[in-house]
Structure formats: C-alpha cells, structure tokens
Design an enzyme around this catalytic site. Structure first.
Site, mmCIF file in Angstrom:
data_model
loop_
_atom_site.group_PDB
_atom_site.id
_atom_site.type_symbol
_atom_site.label_atom_id
_atom_site.label_comp_id
_atom_site.label_asym_id
_atom_site.label_seq_id
_atom_site.Cartn_x
_atom_site.Cartn_y
_atom_site.Cartn_z
ATOM 1 N N ASP A 29 48.379 21.425 6.075
ATOM 2 C CA ASP A 29 48.661 21.966 6.962
ATOM 3 C C ASP A 29 49.828 23.225 6.416
ATOM 4 O O ASP A 29 50.782 23.105 6.309
ATOM 5 C CB ASP A 29 49.566 20.888 8.192
ATOM 6 C CG ASP A 29 48.926 22.936 9.276
ATOM 7 O OD1 ASP A 29 48.080 21.694 10.766
ATOM 8 O OD2 ASP A 29 49.132 23.301 10.473
ATOM 9 N N ASN A 84 42.602 17.036 18.175
ATOM 10 C CA ASN A 84 42.434 17.910 19.346
ATOM 11 C C ASN A 84 41.328 18.044 19.393
ATOM 12 O O ASN A 84 40.330 18.533 18.473
ATOM 13 C CB ASN A 84 43.745 19.277 19.059
ATOM 14 C CG ASN A 84 45.251 18.736 18.760
ATOM 15 O OD1 ASN A 84 45.528 17.855 19.647
ATOM 16 N ND2 ASN A 84 46.047 19.230 18.387
ATOM 17 N N GLY A 90 45.148 21.866 22.257
ATOM 18 C CA GLY A 90 45.704 22.615 21.536
ATOM 19 C C GLY A 90 45.639 22.753 20.144
ATOM 20 O O GLY A 90 45.576 22.864 19.275
ATOM 21 N N GLN A 91 43.530 22.566 20.478
ATOM 22 C CA GLN A 91 43.168 22.951 19.352
ATOM 23 C C GLN A 91 42.766 24.503 19.110
ATOM 24 O O GLN A 91 42.362 25.606 20.627
ATOM 25 C CB GLN A 91 41.332 22.635 19.386
ATOM 26 C CG GLN A 91 40.539 22.378 18.293
ATOM 27 C CD GLN A 91 38.900 21.686 18.234
ATOM 28 O OE1 GLN A 91 38.704 21.451 19.988
ATOM 29 N NE2 GLN A 91 37.902 21.482 17.623
ATOM 30 N N SER A 92 43.010 24.871 17.896
ATOM 31 C CA SER A 92 42.899 26.303 17.686
ATOM 32 C C SER A 92 41.370 26.358 16.238
ATOM 33 O O SER A 92 41.361 27.585 16.151
ATOM 34 C CB SER A 92 44.537 27.050 17.422
ATOM 35 O OG SER A 92 45.130 25.751 16.439
ATOM 36 N N HIS A 97 38.621 18.205 12.765
ATOM 37 C CA HIS A 97 39.617 17.766 11.536
ATOM 38 C C HIS A 97 40.771 16.843 12.337
ATOM 39 O O HIS A 97 41.684 16.943 13.392
ATOM 40 C CB HIS A 97 40.473 19.254 10.992
ATOM 41 C CG HIS A 97 41.412 19.439 12.514
ATOM 42 N ND1 HIS A 97 40.618 20.308 13.434
ATOM 43 C CD2 HIS A 97 42.572 20.388 13.187
ATOM 44 C CE1 HIS A 97 41.813 21.110 14.037
ATOM 45 N NE2 HIS A 97 42.308 20.848 13.892
ATOM 46 N N LEU A 98 41.105 15.800 11.891
ATOM 47 C CA LEU A 98 42.548 14.724 11.776
ATOM 48 C C LEU A 98 43.998 15.319 10.888
ATOM 49 O O LEU A 98 43.598 15.533 10.306
ATOM 50 C CB LEU A 98 42.023 13.625 11.815
ATOM 51 C CG LEU A 98 43.149 12.040 11.990
ATOM 52 C CD1 LEU A 98 42.912 12.323 13.087
ATOM 53 C CD2 LEU A 98 42.101 10.566 10.863
ATOM 54 N N HIS A 99 45.002 15.907 12.006
ATOM 55 C CA HIS A 99 45.374 16.056 11.569
ATOM 56 C C HIS A 99 46.555 14.451 11.080
ATOM 57 O O HIS A 99 46.357 12.966 12.000
ATOM 58 C CB HIS A 99 47.356 16.272 13.284
ATOM 59 C CG HIS A 99 46.356 17.403 13.109
ATOM 60 N ND1 HIS A 99 46.978 18.743 13.129
ATOM 61 C CD2 HIS A 99 45.801 17.652 14.380
ATOM 62 C CE1 HIS A 99 46.778 19.658 13.814
ATOM 63 N NE2 HIS A 99 45.425 19.640 14.479
HETATM 64 P P1 5GP Z 1 44.612 22.769 15.879
HETATM 65 O O1 5GP Z 1 45.103 22.947 16.471
HETATM 66 O O2 5GP Z 1 43.121 23.047 15.679
HETATM 67 O O3 5GP Z 1 44.215 21.104 16.584
HETATM 68 O O4 5GP Z 1 45.026 22.294 14.385
HETATM 69 C C1 5GP Z 1 44.537 23.690 13.245
HETATM 70 C C2 5GP Z 1 46.102 23.593 12.195
HETATM 71 O O5 5GP Z 1 45.144 24.572 10.928
HETATM 72 C C3 5GP Z 1 47.017 23.501 12.960
HETATM 73 O O6 5GP Z 1 48.160 23.058 12.897
HETATM 74 C C4 5GP Z 1 47.508 25.286 11.898
HETATM 75 O O7 5GP Z 1 48.725 25.261 10.901
HETATM 76 C C5 5GP Z 1 46.459 24.938 10.783
HETATM 77 N N1 5GP Z 1 46.168 25.769 9.555
HETATM 78 C C6 5GP Z 1 45.639 27.216 10.376
HETATM 79 N N2 5GP Z 1 44.923 28.022 9.527
HETATM 80 C C7 5GP Z 1 45.349 27.512 7.601
HETATM 81 C C8 5GP Z 1 44.856 27.750 6.992
HETATM 82 O O8 5GP Z 1 44.386 28.818 6.528
HETATM 83 N N3 5GP Z 1 45.521 26.381 6.152
HETATM 84 C C9 5GP Z 1 46.133 25.463 6.165
HETATM 85 N N4 5GP Z 1 46.319 24.684 4.907
HETATM 86 N N5 5GP Z 1 45.960 25.010 7.291
HETATM 87 C C10 5GP Z 1 45.850 26.070 8.400
#
Ligand code: 5GP
Ligand code: ZN
Length: 111
Positions: A29, A84, A90-92, A97-99
């Site tokens: 991440d 998320n 909190g999904q952005s 994707h799995l964290h």
């Molecule tokens: P979400 O908030 O959707 O669960 O997680 C999205 C994740 O993607 C966030 O933790 C953010 O830091 C990561 N992320 C966003 N843009 C990029 C990118 O360009 N490269 C990488 N490696 N991670 C990213």
C-alpha cells in the site's frame, strides 16, 4: 475506465508487485497503516468483495491463499485482513482489494 488499480495492473502506474499470477496481484500500500500493509486484488475489475464472490470465487479464494503465503514469508505471528465495502466503510478505490495488515498489534473493535 479511470481505475488506479487497473492502471497498476496494466503497468501504467508503478508498483512493486510481490505477486503476479494469472488472476491476482499483490503490492505494498502506498500509505501503509501498519509495518506490513499489502493489497491483494483480482486482475479483473470488480467493485467489491461480494461482487468478486459472485463472478470469480476462485480468485477470492486465491486472494486469501496469497495472504496466508505472504504472512508466512514475512513471519507474521498473526495478521488482519480487511475488505472495505462502500464509501461509508472507508472504501476509496472501487476495485476490490484485500488489505493484509501485520507487524503490530490491532485493537478490537476496529476504528
Ligand atoms: P480502500 O480505502 O479503498 O479500502 O483502500 C485503498 C488503498 O489504496 C488505500 O490504503 C491507499 O493508500 C491505497 N492506494 C491508493 N492509491 C494507490 C497507489 O497508486 N498505489 C498503491 N500502492 N496504493 C494506493
Ligand atoms: Zn480496476
């Protein structure tokens, strides 16, 4: 489609691929919230985990196998996995994707 993870998969945005199989990729991440913070995702663009379970359950299974494998390679004594779903949770990035989080202790309930 303007999806940042599809661009990483296509090689248009750089990322250090830790796993690159037929159906799944994993990379660190960009803004880690734990010493280990890896994203594991299907190459196929689907919005969230539930949709992935519908259209490609094998990829969902592989994602959790990859999480276990990476956690083993990194000698994590335990790890947290999070999908998320929806902005409110909190999904952005709307490419499932799995964290994979590890390397510190985690509180419960999560924030
Ligand atoms: P979400 O908030 O959707 O669960 O997680 C999205 C994740 O993607 C966030 O933790 C953010 O830091 C990561 N992320 C966003 N843009 C990029 C990118 O360009 N490269 C990488 N490696 N991670 C990213
Ligand atoms: Zn995508």
């Amino acid at each position: 489609m303007n999806c940042i993870f599809c661009k990483i998969i296509a090689g248009e945005i750089p990322a250090k691929l830790l796993v690159d199989s037929n159906h799944v990729v994993a990379f660190p991440d960009l803004n880690p919230v734990a010493p280990t913070h890896i994203l594991i995702l299907p190459k196929r663009h689907v919005e969230n985990a539930a949709e992935l379970a519908e259209v490609d359950p094998d990829a969902l299974k592989e994602i959790f196998k990859v999480a276990k494998k990476l956690a083993g390679e990194l000698n994590l004594p335990g790890y947290r996995t999070v999908f998320n779903t929806g902005e409110a949770a909190g999904q952005s990035v709307f490419h499932a994707h799995l964290h994979l989080l590890g390397g510190r202790s985690f509180s419960w309930p999560p924030g």
